[in-house]
Design an enzyme around this catalytic site. Structure first.
Site, mmCIF file in Angstrom:
data_model
loop_
_atom_site.group_PDB
_atom_site.id
_atom_site.type_symbol
_atom_site.label_atom_id
_atom_site.label_comp_id
_atom_site.label_asym_id
_atom_site.label_seq_id
_atom_site.Cartn_x
_atom_site.Cartn_y
_atom_site.Cartn_z
ATOM 1 N N LYS A 177 0.783 -1.073 0.524
ATOM 2 C CA LYS A 177 -0.044 -0.312 -0.040
ATOM 3 C C LYS A 177 1.205 0.956 -0.447
ATOM 4 O O LYS A 177 1.379 1.298 0.871
ATOM 5 C CB LYS A 177 -0.667 0.148 1.334
ATOM 6 C CG LYS A 177 -2.175 1.157 1.147
ATOM 7 C CD LYS A 177 -1.913 2.162 2.805
ATOM 8 C CE LYS A 177 -1.895 2.708 2.399
ATOM 9 N NZ LYS A 177 -1.406 3.752 1.326
ATOM 10 N N SER A 231 5.299 8.504 9.553
ATOM 11 C CA SER A 231 5.597 8.841 10.810
ATOM 12 C C SER A 231 5.443 7.888 11.963
ATOM 13 O O SER A 231 5.094 7.650 11.608
ATOM 14 C CB SER A 231 4.429 10.568 10.428
ATOM 15 O OG SER A 231 2.586 9.544 10.743
ATOM 16 N N ASN A 232 5.988 9.292 13.502
ATOM 17 C CA ASN A 232 5.876 8.406 14.679
ATOM 18 C C ASN A 232 4.001 7.790 15.004
ATOM 19 O O ASN A 232 4.128 6.989 14.775
ATOM 20 C CB ASN A 232 6.625 9.452 15.638
ATOM 21 C CG ASN A 232 8.401 8.541 14.849
ATOM 22 O OD1 ASN A 232 8.918 9.419 14.110
ATOM 23 N ND2 ASN A 232 8.928 8.148 15.902
ATOM 24 N N GLY A 235 2.831 4.989 12.739
ATOM 25 C CA GLY A 235 4.184 3.846 12.934
ATOM 26 C C GLY A 235 3.791 2.976 14.553
ATOM 27 O O GLY A 235 3.833 1.977 13.980
ATOM 28 N N GLU A 252 9.404 2.324 10.047
ATOM 29 C CA GLU A 252 11.283 3.261 10.727
ATOM 30 C C GLU A 252 10.216 4.418 9.718
ATOM 31 O O GLU A 252 9.330 5.239 9.381
ATOM 32 C CB GLU A 252 11.896 2.881 9.300
ATOM 33 C CG GLU A 252 13.081 1.548 9.135
ATOM 34 C CD GLU A 252 13.856 2.391 10.439
ATOM 35 O OE1 GLU A 252 14.573 3.232 10.596
ATOM 36 O OE2 GLU A 252 14.340 1.508 10.835
ATOM 37 N N CYS A 286 14.335 11.641 5.033
ATOM 38 C CA CYS A 286 13.584 10.966 6.471
ATOM 39 C C CYS A 286 15.698 11.738 7.398
ATOM 40 O O CYS A 286 16.201 11.932 8.300
ATOM 41 C CB CYS A 286 13.952 9.872 6.943
ATOM 42 S SG CYS A 286 14.945 8.851 5.885
ATOM 43 N N GLN A 333 2.188 19.797 4.490
ATOM 44 C CA GLN A 333 3.427 20.217 4.306
ATOM 45 C C GLN A 333 3.981 21.027 4.021
ATOM 46 O O GLN A 333 4.518 21.662 4.933
ATOM 47 C CB GLN A 333 4.359 18.818 3.204
ATOM 48 C CG GLN A 333 5.894 18.938 3.716
ATOM 49 C CD GLN A 333 5.510 18.745 4.303
ATOM 50 O OE1 GLN A 333 6.005 17.073 5.587
ATOM 51 N NE2 GLN A 333 6.933 18.713 5.720
ATOM 52 N N GLU A 387 10.285 16.904 14.074
ATOM 53 C CA GLU A 387 10.163 17.165 12.680
ATOM 54 C C GLU A 387 9.538 17.720 11.901
ATOM 55 O O GLU A 387 8.336 18.412 11.688
ATOM 56 C CB GLU A 387 10.816 15.963 12.436
ATOM 57 C CG GLU A 387 10.191 15.834 11.024
ATOM 58 C CD GLU A 387 10.506 13.548 10.726
ATOM 59 O OE1 GLU A 387 8.952 13.486 11.224
ATOM 60 O OE2 GLU A 387 10.815 13.000 9.777
#
Ligand code: NAP
Length: 495
Positions: A177, A231-232, A235, A252, A286, A333, A387
């Site tokens: 995906k 993204s954290n 994830g 990651e 990243c 963004q 970030e």
């Protein structure tokens, strides 16, 4: 106006319309009038169909010898090379990086397919001596079955390559995906794998929203392994969700990578390295450089050169010649980039250049942003900690190596870090004490090679390294074999 080409999901070796009947236009962030194509907004049913196709293909694919699987990937390498410009052009249009950067990324992805083609010959276990006489003890590595690959938009070719090549060569069947911003490059990967003769159902592609498609993959008991990059927030939530049913996950996630410049550094190396690391791919890597930790003796020179370098960059549509930096990937963004300019100012950091949306002429049709440099940044500030994922440099001034190391490590992320110095002792100390998965000496923070493990420490990475031999091992499970050749009855009091 010409109608955009409509693409489909790739399930069970066929191009299939989504069960939802809906498609989303894929607009270029450099020019929102440019529609790359219309791609399926798939739902849970499509993800389930792809999982079923992958499951059906697994017995035959996993029984094929590794070298034979590798040869199919090698065939794909040839086709990727023939279609390099076409893939890079689609990538450039849908993600926004410059055409040269897009070509670089596709070449990187091809190297990964190349590397893993050969790994088909090397899916190895170990032989180890047994404690028992006349017993042969060894391990073998075997595939899991159906694996889900969930990928971000910022490397729409390289990341699908570094996940799918090791998953496939080790004998798994894939449901991928891609990010909703970049379905086009992923669709071309599916096309090439089909052209290369990959058996039906071994690789499946379902485009559509993370919620419907992603959650179905994460929740399916048939999906044994999930490899995620993004993204954290997403994830970690995905990891928790998958853990409830015992699935294996690698995630990651974010980065906020520092370059340390000491007084003795060769600034002719450091300045271009920082500019490339920070503004290459619009800072949307990243591994991008977002913090510059500089020793006071050279701070004024470094800051002056960074501001001059940022001002010189030509921002525009990456398809045009002479462009150094493309747009932000989308409006959201772009908003993040501009929000952090205000956050930085409100925290007391000084904006020396950039930080505005660019709208002159044809730029008005895209999400363009002026590369920015902040000074006076302190390690506790949000500008230093969070970030941004955009072309913003935050400069922190320090007195000595220890203070520099503290500033570099004073963050939750741990992907990559770089040091510019001529002092080999300090370089070795930096390698030893940096809290990151990848350290660079006299190099930008960016970059990775197929044969070298890639990934982060701390909150950047959960699970195992990607790329390299380790990236293949992640997609295999170990089996330990006890093979007795005495013919005598064996009993054991252990375990
Ligand atoms: P993201 O928003 O987290 O999305 C990543 C992928 O997850 C997309 O395919 C997304 O689909 C999908 N997704 C969204 N919700 C989901 C859910 N509930 N379940 C399953 N999947 C779901 O990240 P991004 O904005 O694409 O990428 C930027 C981030 O990636 C940055 O933080 C960057 O640092 C990180 N990154 C890390 C590395 C590394 O190796 N450490 C490499 C590259 C990028 P949709 O697009 O449909 O929402």
């Amino acid at each position: 106006m010409a109608t955009a080409t409509r693409y489909e999901n790739f399930i069970g070796g066929e191009w299939v319309a989504p069960s939802t009947g809906t498609y989303a236009p894929n607009r270029s962030p450099a020019n929102t009038d440019d529609i790359v194509g219309e791609y399926p907004s798939s739902g849970a049913k499509d993800a389930q169909a792809a999982i079923a196709a992958a499951k059906a293909a697994f017995p035959e694919w996993s029984a094929m010898p590794g070298p034979a699987r590798g040869r199919i990937l090698w065939k794909a390498v040839d086709i990727f090379r023939q279609r390099l410009d076409e893939i890079a052009r689609t990538l450039c249009r849908e993600e926004g990086k410059t055409f040269a950067e897009a070509k670089g990324e596709v070449n990187k992805g091809i190297a990964l397919f190349e590397f893993y083609s050969g790994e088909g010959f090397r899916i190895h276990g170990k032989t180890l001596p047994s404690e028992t006489k006349s017993q042969f003890t060894y391990t073998i590595r075997q595939p899991y079955g159906v694996v889900a690959l969930i990928t971000p938009w910022n490397f729409p070719f390289a990341i699908p390559a570094w996940k799918s090549a090791p998953a496939l060569v080790t004998g798994n069947c894939v449901v991928m995906k891609p990010a909703s911003n970049t379905p086009g490059t992923a669709t071309l990967i599916a096309e090439v794998l089909q052209q290369a003769g990959l058996p039906k159902g071994v690789f499946n592609l379902v485009t559509g929203p993370g919620g419907a498609v992603g959650n179905t993959l994460v929740d399916s008991p048939e999906v044994k392994v999930i490899s995620f990059t993004g993204s954290n927030d997403i994830g970690i939530a995905l990891n928790v969700r998958a853990a409830k049913r015992g699935a294996k996950v690698t995630a990651e996630m974010g980065g906020k990578n520092p370059v340390v410049v000491l007084d003795d550094a060769d600034l002719d190396l450091a300045i271009p390295g920082i500019l490339n690391g920070a503004y290459g791919s619009t800072g949307q890597r990243c591994t991008a450089t977002s913090r510059v930790v500089v020793q006071r003796g050279v701070a004024a020179k470094v800051i002056e050169a960074l501001v001059a370098g940022a001002k010189k960059l030509k921002v525009g549509n990456g398809l045009e010649a002479g462009i150094d930096m493309g747009p932000a990937v989308d409006e959201s963004q772009l908003k993040t980039d501009t929000d952090y300019i205000e956050i930085g100012k409100s925290e007391g950091a000084k904006l020396l250049t950039g930080g505005r949306r660019l709208t002159d002429g044809s730029l008005a049709k895209g999400f363009f942003f002026e590369p920015a440099v902040f000074t006076g940044v302190k390690p506790g500030m949000r500008l230093h900690q969070e970030e941004i994922f955009g072309p913003v440099i935050s400069v922190v001034e320090v007195g000595d190596f220890e203070e520099a190391l503290h500033a570099a490590n004073h963050i939750d992320f741990g992907l990559s870090a770089s040091l510019y110095t001529r002092d080999a002792n300090l370089a070795m100390k930096f390698v030893e004490r940096s809290e990151v998965g990848m350290v660079h000496i006299n190099n930008p923070t960016v970059g990775g090679e197929a044969q070298l493990p890639f990934g982060g420490w701390k909150s950047t990475g959960v699970g195992e390294r990607e790329m390299a031999e380790e990236g293949g091992e992640f997609f295999t499970q170990l089996k330990t074999v006890f093979f007795d050749y005495t013919g005598a009855v064996r009993t054991s009091k252990m375990y």
